[in-house]
Design a protein around this motif. Sequence first.
Motif, short mmCIF file in Angstrom:
data_model
loop_
_atom_site.label_atom_id
_atom_site.label_comp_id
_atom_site.label_asym_id
_atom_site.label_seq_id
_atom_site.Cartn_x
_atom_site.Cartn_y
_atom_site.Cartn_z
N LYS A 83 32.62 41.87 44.24
CA LYS A 83 32.44 42.84 42.90
C LYS A 83 33.21 42.21 41.77
O LYS A 83 33.95 41.25 41.96
CB LYS A 83 33.12 44.26 43.16
CG LYS A 83 32.77 44.87 44.55
CD LYS A 83 31.71 45.85 44.21
CE LYS A 83 31.05 46.44 45.72
NZ LYS A 83 30.68 47.78 45.47
N GLU A 84 32.93 42.72 40.63
CA GLU A 84 33.48 42.34 39.54
C GLU A 84 35.06 42.61 39.47
O GLU A 84 35.56 43.84 39.80
CB GLU A 84 32.87 42.85 38.25
CG GLU A 84 33.42 42.26 36.69
CD GLU A 84 32.72 42.68 35.63
OE1 GLU A 84 33.50 42.73 34.54
OE2 GLU A 84 31.44 43.05 35.93
N TRP A 85 35.89 41.93 38.84
CA TRP A 85 37.50 42.15 38.89
C TRP A 85 37.83 42.75 37.60
O TRP A 85 37.50 41.92 36.68
CB TRP A 85 38.18 40.67 39.73
CG TRP A 85 37.82 40.33 40.85
CD1 TRP A 85 37.01 40.83 41.65
CD2 TRP A 85 38.24 38.96 41.34
NE1 TRP A 85 37.06 40.06 42.89
CE2 TRP A 85 37.85 38.71 42.62
CE3 TRP A 85 39.00 37.91 40.84
CZ2 TRP A 85 38.04 37.77 43.45
CZ3 TRP A 85 39.37 36.91 41.54
CH2 TRP A 85 38.73 36.76 42.89
N LYS A 87 40.60 42.96 34.80
CA LYS A 87 41.41 41.89 33.87
C LYS A 87 42.35 42.47 33.73
O LYS A 87 42.82 43.81 33.37
CB LYS A 87 40.53 41.64 32.67
CG LYS A 87 39.08 40.87 32.59
CD LYS A 87 38.69 40.33 31.56
CE LYS A 87 37.42 39.64 31.58
NZ LYS A 87 36.66 39.83 32.50
N TYR A 101 37.47 30.69 44.20
CA TYR A 101 37.56 31.87 43.53
C TYR A 101 38.60 31.85 42.45
O TYR A 101 38.79 32.58 41.62
CB TYR A 101 38.06 33.14 44.38
CG TYR A 101 37.20 33.65 45.02
CD1 TYR A 101 36.16 34.38 44.75
CD2 TYR A 101 36.74 33.48 46.49
CE1 TYR A 101 35.06 35.00 45.44
CE2 TYR A 101 35.91 33.64 47.25
CZ TYR A 101 34.89 34.90 47.00
OH TYR A 101 33.93 35.16 47.67
N GLN A 104 37.61 32.95 38.94
CA GLN A 104 37.63 34.37 38.96
C GLN A 104 38.98 34.87 38.57
O GLN A 104 39.24 35.84 37.84
CB GLN A 104 36.94 35.07 40.05
CG GLN A 104 35.45 34.96 39.84
CD GLN A 104 34.87 35.45 41.28
OE1 GLN A 104 34.52 34.68 42.13
NE2 GLN A 104 34.81 36.81 41.65
N GLU A 107 40.01 34.00 35.02
CA GLU A 107 39.51 34.97 34.02
C GLU A 107 40.05 36.50 34.02
O GLU A 107 40.37 37.06 32.99
CB GLU A 107 38.05 34.97 34.33
CG GLU A 107 37.14 35.68 33.45
CD GLU A 107 35.67 35.99 33.62
OE1 GLU A 107 35.18 37.12 33.30
OE2 GLU A 107 35.15 35.17 33.96
N ALA A 108 40.47 36.86 35.16
CA ALA A 108 41.11 38.21 35.40
C ALA A 108 42.43 38.09 35.08
O ALA A 108 42.93 39.26 34.41
CB ALA A 108 41.24 38.56 36.88
N HIS A 145 39.34 49.33 44.49
CA HIS A 145 38.91 49.70 43.31
C HIS A 145 39.55 50.91 42.51
O HIS A 145 39.14 51.24 41.47
CB HIS A 145 37.31 49.45 42.83
CG HIS A 145 36.69 48.35 43.36
ND1 HIS A 145 36.99 47.11 42.83
CD2 HIS A 145 36.17 48.00 44.29
CE1 HIS A 145 36.21 46.22 43.57
NE2 HIS A 145 35.90 46.54 44.64
#
Length: 173
Positions: A83-85, A87, A101, A104, A107-108, A145
């Motif tokens: 899934k999208e993490w 930020k 990873y 990712q 970016e997060a 999440h």
Amino acid sequence: MKIIDLSITLETGMKVFPGDPEVKIEVAHTYEKNGWELRNLNLGSHTGTHVDAFSHMHQGMDSLDEISVESFFGEAQVVECSKEWPKNIELFFTEEVDLNYLPQFLEANPKFVGGEITEELERALLKRGIITYTNLVNLDKIPKHSSFTFYGLPLKIKKGDGSPVRAIAIVQS
């Protein structure tokens, strides 16, 4: 509000990383003999649930006593790799996450991460100023999440490369 303990209990003979010091916890003083109880602890700085300082894998980088205490707590989520993490929030994983990873993570932009992280990824994260937590338990009790507050405060060890922590998650009901 619900508090979830994310820490392994420290005890004599517990499992440690191959080559690390064995854990020995012995009674040094007793109520009967001394009027109080006191234990002698013999363990490595990366025993049980612990946090890794940048200096753990990178010479010249900050040790525990050089990292601000604010770096060891914050808003977090247990996330899935697929899934999208989010930020700028701290990230935890119940599935193994490897070096693939790293983009990712960058970016997060979390200040710390924890869970099932490979040694190669741990090294890369620490080099980039992202603190890592290891040997957390009960992450599966936190809804994925959903935000919670994480605390994992280390002992303030001079030139400390890591420290056992009592890690907790505070989940709003």
